[in-house]
Design an enzyme around this catalytic site. Sequence first.
Site, PDB file in Angstrom:
ATOM      1  N   ILE A 156      -1.031  -2.780  -5.081  1.00  0.00           N
ATOM      2  CA  ILE A 156      -0.492  -1.925  -4.014  1.00  0.00           C
ATOM      3  C   ILE A 156       0.858  -1.323  -4.415  1.00  0.00           C
ATOM      4  O   ILE A 156       1.102  -0.128  -4.220  1.00  0.00           O
ATOM      5  CB  ILE A 156      -0.374  -2.728  -2.700  1.00  0.00           C
ATOM      6  CG1 ILE A 156      -1.766  -3.172  -2.233  1.00  0.00           C
ATOM      7  CG2 ILE A 156       0.322  -1.907  -1.612  1.00  0.00           C
ATOM      8  CD1 ILE A 156      -1.772  -4.215  -1.132  1.00  0.00           C
ATOM      9  N   ASP A 175       9.268  -6.897 -11.011  1.00  0.00           N
ATOM     10  CA  ASP A 175       8.122  -7.797 -10.910  1.00  0.00           C
ATOM     11  C   ASP A 175       8.347  -8.946 -11.883  1.00  0.00           C
ATOM     12  O   ASP A 175       8.958  -8.746 -12.944  1.00  0.00           O
ATOM     13  CB  ASP A 175       6.814  -7.049 -11.252  1.00  0.00           C
ATOM     14  CG  ASP A 175       5.577  -7.799 -10.770  1.00  0.00           C
ATOM     15  OD1 ASP A 175       5.330  -8.922 -11.250  1.00  0.00           O
ATOM     16  OD2 ASP A 175       4.863  -7.276  -9.912  1.00  0.00           O
ATOM     17  N   PRO A 208       3.405 -11.005  -2.954  1.00  0.00           N
ATOM     18  CA  PRO A 208       2.795 -11.962  -2.021  1.00  0.00           C
ATOM     19  C   PRO A 208       3.878 -12.861  -1.428  1.00  0.00           C
ATOM     20  O   PRO A 208       5.001 -12.899  -1.948  1.00  0.00           O
ATOM     21  CB  PRO A 208       1.851 -12.774  -2.911  1.00  0.00           C
ATOM     22  CG  PRO A 208       2.220 -12.487  -4.305  1.00  0.00           C
ATOM     23  CD  PRO A 208       3.090 -11.281  -4.343  1.00  0.00           C
ATOM     24  N   THR A 234       5.129  -3.744   4.025  1.00  0.00           N
ATOM     25  CA  THR A 234       3.714  -3.817   4.420  1.00  0.00           C
ATOM     26  C   THR A 234       3.078  -5.054   3.787  1.00  0.00           C
ATOM     27  O   THR A 234       1.867  -5.156   3.714  1.00  0.00           O
ATOM     28  CB  THR A 234       2.920  -2.560   3.991  1.00  0.00           C
ATOM     29  OG1 THR A 234       3.064  -2.397   2.573  1.00  0.00           O
ATOM     30  CG2 THR A 234       3.402  -1.308   4.691  1.00  0.00           C
ATOM     31  N   SER A 235       3.909  -5.980   3.326  1.00  0.00           N
ATOM     32  CA  SER A 235       3.366  -7.113   2.580  1.00  0.00           C
ATOM     33  C   SER A 235       3.174  -8.348   3.466  1.00  0.00           C
ATOM     34  O   SER A 235       2.068  -8.595   3.945  1.00  0.00           O
ATOM     35  CB  SER A 235       4.267  -7.398   1.386  1.00  0.00           C
ATOM     36  OG  SER A 235       3.574  -8.187   0.475  1.00  0.00           O
ATOM     37  N   ARG A 236       4.216  -9.094   3.690  1.00  0.00           N
ATOM     38  CA  ARG A 236       4.156 -10.245   4.590  1.00  0.00           C
ATOM     39  C   ARG A 236       5.489 -10.352   5.325  1.00  0.00           C
ATOM     40  O   ARG A 236       6.555 -10.200   4.705  1.00  0.00           O
ATOM     41  CB  ARG A 236       3.882 -11.556   3.831  1.00  0.00           C
ATOM     42  CG  ARG A 236       2.452 -11.757   3.400  1.00  0.00           C
ATOM     43  CD  ARG A 236       1.502 -11.958   4.600  1.00  0.00           C
ATOM     44  NE  ARG A 236       0.110 -12.126   4.186  1.00  0.00           N
ATOM     45  CZ  ARG A 236      -0.786 -11.140   4.113  1.00  0.00           C
ATOM     46  NH1 ARG A 236      -0.447  -9.897   4.398  1.00  0.00           N
ATOM     47  NH2 ARG A 236      -2.034 -11.400   3.751  1.00  0.00           N
ATOM     48  N   ASP A 260       4.991  -3.209   8.799  1.00  0.00           N
ATOM     49  CA  ASP A 260       3.601  -3.396   9.234  1.00  0.00           C
ATOM     50  C   ASP A 260       3.337  -4.876   9.465  1.00  0.00           C
ATOM     51  O   ASP A 260       2.249  -5.260   9.900  1.00  0.00           O
ATOM     52  CB  ASP A 260       2.640  -2.837   8.171  1.00  0.00           C
ATOM     53  CG  ASP A 260       1.189  -2.859   8.642  1.00  0.00           C
ATOM     54  OD1 ASP A 260       0.933  -2.373   9.766  1.00  0.00           O
ATOM     55  OD2 ASP A 260       0.325  -3.382   7.916  1.00  0.00           O
ATOM     56  N   GLU A 265       4.503 -12.801  13.507  1.00  0.00           N
ATOM     57  CA  GLU A 265       3.472 -11.927  14.084  1.00  0.00           C
ATOM     58  C   GLU A 265       2.283 -12.689  14.665  1.00  0.00           C
ATOM     59  O   GLU A 265       1.571 -12.180  15.527  1.00  0.00           O
ATOM     60  CB  GLU A 265       2.974 -10.921  13.043  1.00  0.00           C
ATOM     61  CG  GLU A 265       2.163 -11.541  11.910  1.00  0.00           C
ATOM     62  CD  GLU A 265       1.708 -10.507  10.891  1.00  0.00           C
ATOM     63  OE1 GLU A 265       2.556  -9.766  10.376  1.00  0.00           O
ATOM     64  OE2 GLU A 265       0.493 -10.429  10.623  1.00  0.00           O
ATOM     65  N   HIS A 297       0.201  -4.719  11.663  1.00  0.00           N
ATOM     66  CA  HIS A 297      -0.593  -5.179  10.503  1.00  0.00           C
ATOM     67  C   HIS A 297      -1.881  -4.352  10.354  1.00  0.00           C
ATOM     68  O   HIS A 297      -2.980  -4.906  10.271  1.00  0.00           O
ATOM     69  CB  HIS A 297      -0.907  -6.678  10.637  1.00  0.00           C
ATOM     70  CG  HIS A 297      -1.091  -7.352   9.303  1.00  0.00           C
ATOM     71  ND1 HIS A 297      -0.577  -8.588   9.005  1.00  0.00           N
ATOM     72  CD2 HIS A 297      -1.732  -6.956   8.184  1.00  0.00           C
ATOM     73  CE1 HIS A 297      -0.897  -8.925   7.773  1.00  0.00           C
ATOM     74  NE2 HIS A 297      -1.605  -7.940   7.253  1.00  0.00           N
TER      75      HIS A 297
END
Length: 333
Positions: A156, A175, A208, A234-236, A260, A265, A297
């Site tokens: 992503i 990364d 992640p 938009t990940s976690r 997101d 949540e 989400h």
Amino acid sequence: MSLRVAFFDTKPYDREHFEPAGLDGRKFHFLEHRLGPNTVATAREVDAVCVFVNDRLDRPVLAQLRAAGVKLVALRCAGFNNVDLAAAKELGIAVTRVPAYSPHAVAEHTVALLLTLNRRIHRAHSRVRELNFSLNGLVGFDLHGKAAGIVGTGRIGRLTAEILRGFGMRVLAYDVQPDTAWAAAHSVTYAPLDRLFAESDVLSLHTPLTPQTQRLINATTLGQMKRGVYLVNTSRGKLIDTAALIHALKSGQVGGVALDVYEEEEGIFFEDHSGGMLQDDTLSRLLTFPNVLITSHQAFLTREALTEIARVTIENLDRLATGQPYLEGTQLA
Ligand code: NAI
């Protein structure tokens, strides 16, 4: 063997994609509630459970599933931080996921959030519907020429970077396992995290949730960022310390936030609470900022993604029934 599967946390769009396949010699039981310690007893006489991001599969839940005869936990999502994989392995329960149903869906939603937030589309839309055609307060900025920081360049993150390169942004990336060939091909520059924080006008999270990434965005790291930075997650949700984020929004250190996902949540997102009261004061506060945009989400929610999720999950369920190895790259435990 006629495979019996309990689907937890199911919504109409899940049933729409899974139900047709369920008619074909399989017994699919769709439950609307989430799987957790208080609901695990509802998984009776099933061979497998099919779960989503906010179902909780800790050791006690997995032990009860095992006792009920469950041999497979099939996640119909990519993230798997809600499953105790070590416990599943010990208990002899296989765990599969759908690693890449549509990274495009998530990357495109990430950019949709960024554009909406920056160009105030959400505010403009409400205004125009009220016949207010004023432009005051709707000033955005050109993405072209600005710096984007991409944290996590997996499937992503890479697609998001490529889209932002298409806008003419300078893309910095971080990364733990850099893909240097990809970076060279797309003119993306890998840099240490502190440089991403210092230089990015827009920072987008794509790692992640792990012990290393939990609350990666906190009071200290927010303080290292460029004043007025736009953050997209938009990940976690747990990648961000929300209390620290609110503080940074109030001080103007953060210029805009698009989410997101949200730390707490579970039990809120995916549900309609419009007839009631929001009990989460932190989320309520976030929703008061004009420069905060939240979706529930939904980054994964495209026709293509739902079709692929159903295809991969059903294939793995069939492989359980026929005793074949699970699809390559989908088995976690
Ligand atoms: P991926 O596994 O392809 O990529 C993850 C990347 O993060 C890898 O390159 C990995 O090396 C990197 N990474 C791991 N630990 C790191 C660390 N400590 N620091 C920096 N980088 C690190 O995963 P993919 O498919 O790109 O998905 C990313 C995340 O997006 C998922 O884990 C999931 O949480 C989230 N997601 C959200 C969805 C939504 O609807 N909002 C839908 C699908 C995924």
